[in-house]
Write a protein that holds these residues in place. Structure first.
Motif, short mmCIF file in Angstrom:
data_model
loop_
_atom_site.label_atom_id
_atom_site.label_comp_id
_atom_site.label_asym_id
_atom_site.label_seq_id
_atom_site.Cartn_x
_atom_site.Cartn_y
_atom_site.Cartn_z
N HIS A 117 -3.35 -13.09 3.17
CA HIS A 117 -2.06 -13.62 2.92
C HIS A 117 -1.77 -14.68 3.10
N GLU A 121 -0.46 -16.96 -0.11
CA GLU A 121 0.34 -17.69 0.27
C GLU A 121 0.51 -19.30 -0.63
N HIS A 126 5.22 -21.41 -3.36
CA HIS A 126 7.01 -21.46 -3.12
C HIS A 126 7.37 -22.00 -1.99
N PHE A 128 9.46 -21.99 0.47
CA PHE A 128 9.38 -20.96 1.37
C PHE A 128 8.00 -20.42 1.77
N SER A 129 6.34 -21.15 0.90
CA SER A 129 5.14 -20.62 1.59
C SER A 129 4.57 -21.39 2.70
N SER A 131 6.70 -22.06 5.32
CA SER A 131 7.48 -21.19 6.98
C SER A 131 6.51 -19.77 6.95
N ILE A 132 5.90 -19.41 5.44
CA ILE A 132 5.71 -17.88 5.64
C ILE A 132 4.47 -18.51 6.78
N THR A 135 3.90 -19.55 10.13
CA THR A 135 4.07 -17.89 10.81
C THR A 135 2.75 -16.75 11.14
N TYR A 136 2.02 -16.65 10.04
CA TYR A 136 1.09 -16.02 9.62
C TYR A 136 -0.43 -16.97 10.83
N GLU B 84 11.56 -23.35 11.45
CA GLU B 84 10.11 -22.57 11.33
C GLU B 84 10.58 -21.99 10.20
N ILE B 85 12.26 -21.48 9.89
CA ILE B 85 12.84 -20.58 8.74
C ILE B 85 13.92 -21.16 8.68
N THR B 135 7.33 -13.53 16.09
CA THR B 135 6.51 -14.06 15.53
C THR B 135 7.03 -13.11 14.12
N GLN B 138 10.05 -13.46 12.97
CA GLN B 138 10.01 -14.40 11.35
C GLN B 138 9.59 -14.50 10.62
N LEU B 139 8.02 -13.82 10.33
CA LEU B 139 8.06 -13.09 9.29
C LEU B 139 8.66 -12.62 8.01
N ALA B 142 11.66 -15.27 7.33
CA ALA B 142 10.92 -16.14 6.49
C ALA B 142 10.56 -14.89 4.26
N LYS B 146 12.15 -16.41 1.19
CA LYS B 146 11.47 -16.30 -0.41
C LYS B 146 12.02 -15.80 -1.20
#
Lengths: 202, 202
Positions: A117, A121, A126, A128-129, A131-132, A135-136, B84-85, B135, B138-139, B142, B146
């Motif tokens: 992922h 990403e 993007h 928002f990438s 942030s994502i 978070t991963y 973070e988001i 988390t 948050q995902l 996010a 997006k």
């Protein structure tokens, strides 16, 4: 480099790997690895958390793919995010713990999926990438912390009695290592012989 | 309640749902829903983000399962986590945007999988479970951000010219709604007739 995912075959893995990044190494199989010249054996599904400039060497007995997530401390700061996931001192920067954690096959596959992922990403770029991806990373650290804390607790529970002196020795060592280099200082504090202390901390 | 995942059949869905929690509603199918008495039609895979005390009603044309994640603002604070988001004003608390976002089937299934992970994690009650659940939330936010920002950007790009007056009207309304209730005040400011203004903001 802010973040990167790299895969190696065990045969291509660098003979010595050290980097300015945090590294999360995912592998399966069996063999021996060393971190900062301390050897550990491994078997099954494993994840390893390395702090910047830790040095890893690997002697694998099996031919497998090793997946490594590198991220810079400026990109995801484990201290800044300690409210979300307190992994400093558990996953990272703890010289007393094995830097590796055994994973269930399910968790191994799940974290490998999170690696994919992140890679996908990252290619999208993007707004928002980022942030994502962060978070991963946080999710991987949280799952790793859960697994490691469960493992360490069970080890501590199992080894509570024989290791009590070793634990006390560790505490004494932390307080006095600058001035007291003699083993007898510690053994007398613990009311045991040098010989017993040697066996205890083996 | 700090966090909860609940599933409903469209036929069992409350005729009017309002709660003190943030809600993330995942559904597929087609029909009409209203949020605070504004109607929206939907079709396909959808996710909806509701702020506390928003009121949702649903008239579904299909018989499907609706999955709802509720979380309290004290449990996961969207303002505290804006580093973070940044989803406040995009997913939540924006009265000008449709609270729903269309999802790809892939993202729908992925978020549904995250709902299942949250449920499983919650049942384990491990010391690290709360970190992991936060988390996951948050995902979800996010990925929603997006998707929504991509969608809103494409809508704005498409509708840029015809909606310029509507945008100016919106700004005027925000500044003057307390004192100026007459449409003619706004139409004269925008140099258009009442009739054109009516059509523009339709």
């Amino acid at each position: 480099m802010k973040i990167k995912i790299q895969s190696y075959h065990t045969s291509d893995f660098p003979s010595e790997l050290t980097t300015e990044n945090y590294s999360v190494i995912l592998w399966k199989g069996s063999g021996v690895f060393s971190v900062d010249d301390i050897n550990y054996s491994y078997r099954g599904y494993n994840i390893l958390f390395l702090s910047p400039y830790q040095k890893i060497k690997l002697a694998s007995e099996s031919d497998e793919t090793i997946h490594v997530l590198f991220f810079h401390g400026d990109y995801y700061c484990i201290e800044y995010h300690k409210e979300e996931i307190a992994c400093n001192g558990l996953l990272f920067n703890n010289i007393y713990l094995n830097p590796g954690v055994e994973l269930s096959e399910e968790n191994y596959n799940y974290i490998l999926e999170l690696f994919h992922h992140i890679k996908k990403e990252e290619s999208e770029k993007h707004p928002f990438s980022e942030s994502i991806i962060k978070t991963y990373i946080q999710l991987i650290l949280a799952i790793g912390s859960k697994q490691k804390s469960s493992f360490e607790n069970s080890v501590i529970a199992r080894e509570k009695i024989p290791n009590k002196k070793a634990f006390e020795f560790q505490k004494l060592l932390e307080s006095h290592f600058k001035n007291e280099k003699e083993l007898s200082f510690y053994s007398s504090k613990l009311n045991i012989t040098n010989n017993t202390l040697g066996k205890t901390v083996k």
